[in-house]
Design an enzyme around this catalytic site. Structure first.
Site, PDB file in Angstrom:
ATOM      1  N   HIS A  64       0.808  -1.220   0.000  1.00  8.83           N
ATOM      2  CA  HIS A  64       0.000   0.000   0.000  1.00  8.83           C
ATOM      3  C   HIS A  64       0.840   1.268   0.000  1.00  8.83           C
ATOM      4  O   HIS A  64       0.291   2.367   0.103  1.00  8.83           O
ATOM      5  CB  HIS A  64      -0.930   0.026   1.223  1.00  8.83           C
ATOM      6  CG  HIS A  64      -1.955  -1.068   1.210  1.00  8.83           C
ATOM      7  ND1 HIS A  64      -1.791  -2.229   1.943  1.00  8.83           N
ATOM      8  CD2 HIS A  64      -3.132  -1.200   0.534  1.00  8.83           C
ATOM      9  CE1 HIS A  64      -2.840  -3.022   1.740  1.00  8.83           C
ATOM     10  NE2 HIS A  64      -3.659  -2.420   0.886  1.00  8.83           N
ATOM     11  N   ASP A 165      33.978 -29.309  18.484  1.00 10.56           N
ATOM     12  CA  ASP A 165      33.998 -30.748  18.229  1.00 10.56           C
ATOM     13  C   ASP A 165      35.260 -31.127  17.461  1.00 10.56           C
ATOM     14  O   ASP A 165      35.273 -31.198  16.233  1.00 10.56           O
ATOM     15  CB  ASP A 165      32.748 -31.163  17.443  1.00 10.56           C
ATOM     16  CG  ASP A 165      32.596 -32.678  17.359  1.00 10.56           C
ATOM     17  OD1 ASP A 165      33.612 -33.385  17.533  1.00 10.56           O
ATOM     18  OD2 ASP A 165      31.481 -33.146  17.140  1.00 10.56           O
ATOM     19  N   HIS A 168      35.178 -35.323  15.965  1.00 12.69           N
ATOM     20  CA  HIS A 168      34.704 -35.824  14.673  1.00 12.69           C
ATOM     21  C   HIS A 168      35.696 -35.577  13.545  1.00 12.69           C
ATOM     22  O   HIS A 168      35.585 -36.189  12.481  1.00 12.69           O
ATOM     23  CB  HIS A 168      33.362 -35.170  14.312  1.00 12.69           C
ATOM     24  CG  HIS A 168      33.497 -33.813  13.680  1.00 12.69           C
ATOM     25  ND1 HIS A 168      33.934 -32.704  14.374  1.00 12.69           N
ATOM     26  CD2 HIS A 168      33.256 -33.382  12.407  1.00 12.69           C
ATOM     27  CE1 HIS A 168      33.959 -31.662  13.558  1.00 12.69           C
ATOM     28  NE2 HIS A 168      33.559 -32.037  12.363  1.00 12.69           N
ATOM     29  N   HIS A 173      35.994 -36.324   8.610  1.00 12.54           N
ATOM     30  CA  HIS A 173      36.731 -35.648   7.539  1.00 12.54           C
ATOM     31  C   HIS A 173      37.998 -36.394   7.129  1.00 12.54           C
ATOM     32  O   HIS A 173      38.918 -35.785   6.559  1.00 12.54           O
ATOM     33  CB  HIS A 173      37.110 -34.231   7.988  1.00 12.54           C
ATOM     34  CG  HIS A 173      35.940 -33.368   8.351  1.00 12.54           C
ATOM     35  ND1 HIS A 173      34.888 -33.130   7.503  1.00 12.54           N
ATOM     36  CD2 HIS A 173      35.668 -32.674   9.487  1.00 12.54           C
ATOM     37  CE1 HIS A 173      34.012 -32.333   8.086  1.00 12.54           C
ATOM     38  NE2 HIS A 173      34.458 -32.040   9.291  1.00 12.54           N
ATOM     39  N   ASP A 321      29.906 -32.536   7.086  1.00 11.70           N
ATOM     40  CA  ASP A 321      29.195 -32.121   8.297  1.00 11.70           C
ATOM     41  C   ASP A 321      27.684 -32.091   8.082  1.00 11.70           C
ATOM     42  O   ASP A 321      26.918 -32.459   8.973  1.00 11.70           O
ATOM     43  CB  ASP A 321      29.672 -30.735   8.734  1.00 11.70           C
ATOM     44  CG  ASP A 321      31.035 -30.768   9.396  1.00 11.70           C
ATOM     45  OD1 ASP A 321      31.400 -31.821   9.944  1.00 11.70           O
ATOM     46  OD2 ASP A 321      31.724 -29.734   9.372  1.00 11.70           O
TER      47      ASP A 321
END
Length: 415
Positions: A64, A165, A168, A173, A321
């Protein structure tokens, strides 16, 4: 986290972003300050601004034609005198403002007037942020615009992963590390080719902020790294002079870091993430590159290319990931599975107050000290009725980490 001054450098510059699922406009004001307000027209709730970024003297709703100023104030309404008979209180119809504060160029927003100041909220974690966000003097900036992607996961999963982390890295990886080589290749396959207890630390502080650091590995995931490693070598002496050898150690390390609740970055690799929730089972991932302000353009460009190669939307490590983060969310939607318990006991007892570093410090970069700090504060926020109740715990927040003498005993034994 709304953004960084480098993303809106001139008056009139703006970006549109989110605070949880609320769309927000962040705008650089003519007086040099920054304002933010909800990106929703106070007439019918239509989105005011559809652009990701730009420069504007005002924002006009395309439904508007209501016009909002750079600060979110309602400045003009079509046919105001004829159709509203000059009875509108435009001051009350301004877009809902957001409380905005900055730290070292990084811009944060908050909806709660009772919340602590940004500096108090960051608290002792500023000790760590200053080491890199100020560094040798010029500090850091973000290179945008951000890459954007959707990921089917809960926002807490990547936030906890990035908060430290290291566990991991060698497994998830493994293939990527074997190809990249460098300082972190010894982690591939968890072969324990490196001395885990003497190569880094984990940290958690009040309000759930935390990180893990791997020593002397700032550029460990970069294949083309000449400019970045030279910059670190050229500036480490000034960091040591300003902050001391303990923080020079951090400056040269690789960080997995999260600022509670949903902002994360990898210092060294230099990817910078904001995890925007889309309900409990989806997030929109915004990925910037964080670079030293004082680095030359070629070095900034090289850092950005390497950061995108590893943790861009299609990055080699990002893809690893993403699958884990999605799995950790959707596999737990079943009733029986959700009634199970997760284990976060890694390194319990091998952490505590440190004689130099603030907060609680864990013995190794592979541990869950920073996780426990993150979820401890998340639970506190869920349970607390107001900020006064949170503040009442300021002096006892770390009592859940019981081994108060761990570092004194360890360091005395080493002597």
């Amino acid at each position: 986290m709304l953004g960084h001054e480098s993303l809106v450098p001139k008056p009139g510059d703006f970006i549109t972003t989110y605070m949880a699922e609320d769309k927000v406009i962040l705008s650089h004001q003519s007086d040099g300050t920054f304002r933010a307000f909800i990106n929703s027209c106070s007439h019918r709730g239509n989105q005011i601004c559809h652009a990701d970024s730009g420069n504007a003297k005002a924002f006009v709703c395309n439904y508007h034609g209501w016009v909002f100023g750079q600060d979110g104030s309602l400045v003009d309404v079509p046919l105001e005198s004829r159709c509203y008979h000059n009875s509108l209180d435009k001051q009350k119809l301004a877009a809902k403002s957001v409380r905005v504060e900055t730290y070292k160029g990084f811009i944060f927003g908050c909806h709660d007037p009772e919340a602590p100041s940004l500096e108090d909220y960051l608290g002792e974690f500023r000790y760590y942020l200053d080491t890199i966000w100020e560094g040798a003097g010029g500090g850091m900036e973000l290179l945008g615009p951000p890459m954007k992607s959707l990921l089917q996961c809960n926002w807490k999963v990547p936030a906890e992963n990035f908060i430290g982390d290291g566990y991991h890295v060698g497994w998830t990886h493994a293939a990527a590390l074997s190809q990249i080589g460098g300082e972190l290749a010894g982690l591939a396959g968890n072969r324990a080719d490196i001395p885990f207890d003497d190569l880094g630390l984990q940290f958690t502080t009040r309000h759930g902020h935390g990180f893990g650091v791997i020593d002397n590995a700032a550029a460990g995931l970069h294949i083309k790294r000449e400019g970045w490693t030279k910059f670190l070598e050229d500036t480490r002496g000034e960091v040591r002079r300003k902050f001391g050898p303990e923080r020079e150690r951090l400056y040269l390390g690789h960080w997995n870091c999260s600022i509670f609740p949903n902002c994360s970055f990898l210092y060294g690799t230099n990817t910078f993430k904001i995890w925007h929730p889309r309900g409990p089972h989806e997030i929109e991932v915004w990925t910037y590159t964080i670079v030293p302000r004082d680095a030359d353009p070629a070095t900034k460009s090289m850092i950005q290319r390497e950061a995108i190669r590893t943790f861009g939307t299609a990055g080699t490590l990002e893809s690893d990931d993403g699958e884990n983060m999605s799995s950790a969310t959707y596999i737990n939607r079943g009733v029986i599975t959700r009634n199970g318990r997760m284990n976060s006991t890694m390194g319990v007892g091998y952490e505590g107050p440190h004689p130099v570093y603030p907060g609680i410090v864990g013995i190794s970069f592979i541990g869950e000290t920073s996780y426990r700090g993150f979820y401890r504060f998340w639970k506190e926020m869920i349970d607390a009725p107001d900020w006064a109740s949170v503040k009442a715990n300021d002096d006892t927040w770390d009592s859940v980490f019981p081994n108060r003498n761990f570092w004194n005993e360890k360091l005395n034994a080493a002597e």
